[in-house]
Design an enzyme around this catalytic site. Structure first.
Site, PDB file in Angstrom:
ATOM      1  N   GLU A  61       0.820  -1.218   0.000  1.00 33.78           N
ATOM      2  CA  GLU A  61       0.000   0.000   0.000  1.00 33.78           C
ATOM      3  C   GLU A  61       0.851   1.263   0.000  1.00 33.78           C
ATOM      4  OE1 GLU A  61      -2.846  -0.623   3.191  1.00 33.78           O
ATOM      5  OE2 GLU A  61      -4.099  -1.785   1.842  1.00 33.78           O
ATOM      6  N   GLU A  98      -5.823  -8.540  -1.196  1.00 31.60           N
ATOM      7  CA  GLU A  98      -6.483  -8.281   0.095  1.00 31.60           C
ATOM      8  C   GLU A  98      -7.929  -7.929  -0.175  1.00 31.60           C
ATOM      9  OE1 GLU A  98      -4.894  -5.449   2.905  1.00 31.60           O
ATOM     10  OE2 GLU A  98      -2.826  -6.036   2.466  1.00 31.60           O
TER      11      GLU A  98
END
Ligand code: BGP
Length: 491
Positions: free
Chosen positions: A187, A391
């Site tokens: 991220e 995810e």
């Protein structure tokens, strides 16, 4: 619906070392940024790390009022065999975890790696493969060694590029032929939202320990991002040299891309699009190989351009990533009148009147499976690169009753999102696989608690640190097993 999932589709799940391993100071490991993060989130204060001039060491004060559950995690460090066996029982074709950088180079700037740390990952990766799963490895999942932050100022310092490259080359050499899918920075596009975790950015430590640290500003973060982009390209270069048959992907929090305008007010449409561009920026650089004009203009306007060295842009151009991995949890609504916020799940704006369900209080993440398809389509249209959702999941509050946990809400969330993914595949997106976030209950990244459970496998550990750590299967375990068995034909 006929079966849309390709035959070699990578079904599986994902965790991160810092949220499950525990053993935070075992076998030579030193702290990384997430080991102290919770104290910062709770207190709102910068870490209390000071240079002890007498002892010549860095001293770290942990907040005594904070329960740092991640320090023991779910003891995956010692129980990974038992846990991986359960994953393989579900039929997992892939398992994602991170290598904890501070196990390999505990301070980050050592000359030689820590053999004990490498030995742990030798065993872990061999076990994953032995059980028939493809290891998907995140190189840095919010896990910059703390010493690199305290002594060097984190990624604002160019020296981190060299430390990172050395670490990457160490693990690529060690695991060549074993790991096919690598992800550089987890991220990375959260650099502005959580600079400490994502980019290891704090101000440089003051020479006088009593002098307060400076605030982090945009220019510092762009500088850190530039260094991370160069480091990302050097990781791609190293992978091509050491193990050309492997793949080096980017990893972004792309719930942000499912940000809808509140209405057809052109100002809202434009605002939503400009908001999304702040996140596309990261893949625009790492996958297209250059700084986009919109960013160069912004830097000029605000005086926030990073300092670059001569070959940096050439490296970024020559070594782009070959797939896009991302997290998706929920969508958001943009309005020109409301300031957008965000957390680990993505962006937060107005609530969406068209979405009736959400995860439970206090998190209340809206459930939007169509947003998942929307993100896949947007990304594939823009980059035409294979996508890997690594995810996706829902955090629930759960207690074992008579040794059983029924979790229909998780089954429903999973089913809806897989249906949306099947549609994205039908839309033309190339999707490598699907990894559920947290197939086993772990410590939450955002709040550091155990109460927020994502797992198909329950772990007996609670917010106060109690629990005997036993594992048990939830109802969703059998559901996902069936999905994988039929390669997604039965949803
Ligand atoms: C992502 C992180 C993960 C993970 C997930 C869920 O941002 O990459 O580490 O934890 O969010 O967030 P949380 O644990 O806060 O519910």
């Amino acid at each position: 619906m006929s079966n849309k999932f390709p035959k070699d589709f990578l079904w599986g799940g994902a965790v991160a070392a810092n949220q499950c391993e525990g053993a935070w100071l075992e076998d030579g490991k030193l702290p990384n940024v997430t080991d102290v993060l919770l104290g910062i989130i709770r207190s709102g204060k910068k870490p209390s790390i000071k240079w002890n001039f007498e002892k010549n060491i860095w001293e770290m004060d942990l907040d005594p009022n904070v329960q740092y559950l991640s320090h023991e995690g779910i003891d995956f460090y010692h129980r990974y065999k038992e846990d991986l066996k359960l994953m393989s029982e579900m039929g997992f074709k892939a398992f994602r975890t991170s290598i904890s950088w501070a196990r390999i180079y505990p301070r980050g700037d050592e000359e030689y790696p820590n053999e004990k740390g490498l030995a742990f990952y030798d065993n872990l990766i061999d076990e994953i493969i032995k059980l028939g799963m493809e290891p998907v490895i995140t190189i840095s999942h919010y896990e910059t060694p703390l010493a690199l932050i305290c002594e060097y100022g984190g990624w604002t310092n160019r020296k981190l590029i060299g430390f990172f490259e050395k670490y990457v080359r160490t693990i690529l050499e060690r695991y060549k032929g074993k790991v096919k899918y690598w992800l550089t920075f987890n991220e990375i596009n959260n650099a502005f939202k959580i600079p400490f975790a994502s980019a290891g950015v704090v101000s440089f430590p003051p020479s006088d320990p009593n002098e307060p640290m400076k605030d982090v500003d945009d220019k510092m973060i762009y500088q850190a991002c530039h260094h991370m982009f160069v480091a990302n390209s050097l990781a791609v270069k190293a992978q091509r040299e050491i193990d050309p048959s492997a793949h080096m992907g980017v990893m972004c929090s792309f719930s942000h891309i499912a940000t809808y305008a509140e209405n057809c007010d052109p100002e809202n449409a434009l605002g939503a699009s400009l908001f999304k561009r702040k996140h596309y920026f990261f893949t625009d650089v790492m996958c297209r190989g250059h700084y986009p004009r919109y960013m160069i203009n912004e830097w000029k306007k605000n005086g926030t351009a990073p300092i670059m060295e001569e070959n940096d842009e050439e490296l970024i151009k020559d070594y782009t990533n070959d797939f896009i991995a991302f997290s998706y949890y929920r969508s958001a609504v943009y309005s020109k009148d409301v300031e957008m916020k965000s957390d680990t799940g993505g962006a937060i704006g107005l609530s969406n009147p068209y979405l009736s369900e959400s995860s439970p209080e206090p998190w209340k993440w809206p459930i939007d499976a169509t947003g998942f398809r929307y993100v896949c389509d947007e990304l594939y249209d823009r980059y035409e690169l294979p996508l890997f959702p690594v995810e996706n999941g829902i955090g629930l509050k759960e207690d074992e009753e008579n040794g059983m946990i029924e979790d229909p809400a998780r089954v429903k969330y999973l089913k809806m999102h897989l249906e949306a993914l099947a549609q994205a595949i039908e839309d033309g997106c190339e999707i490598l696989g699907y990894l559920w976030w947290g197939p086993i209950d772990i410590v939450s990244a955002g709040t550091g608690e155990m109460k927020k459970r994502y797992g198909f496998i329950y772990v007996d550990r609670f917010n106060d640190g109690s629990g005997d750590l036993h594992r048990s299967k939830k109802q969703s375990f059998d559901y996902f097993k069936k999905v994988i068995e039929t390669n997604g034909e039965t949803l």
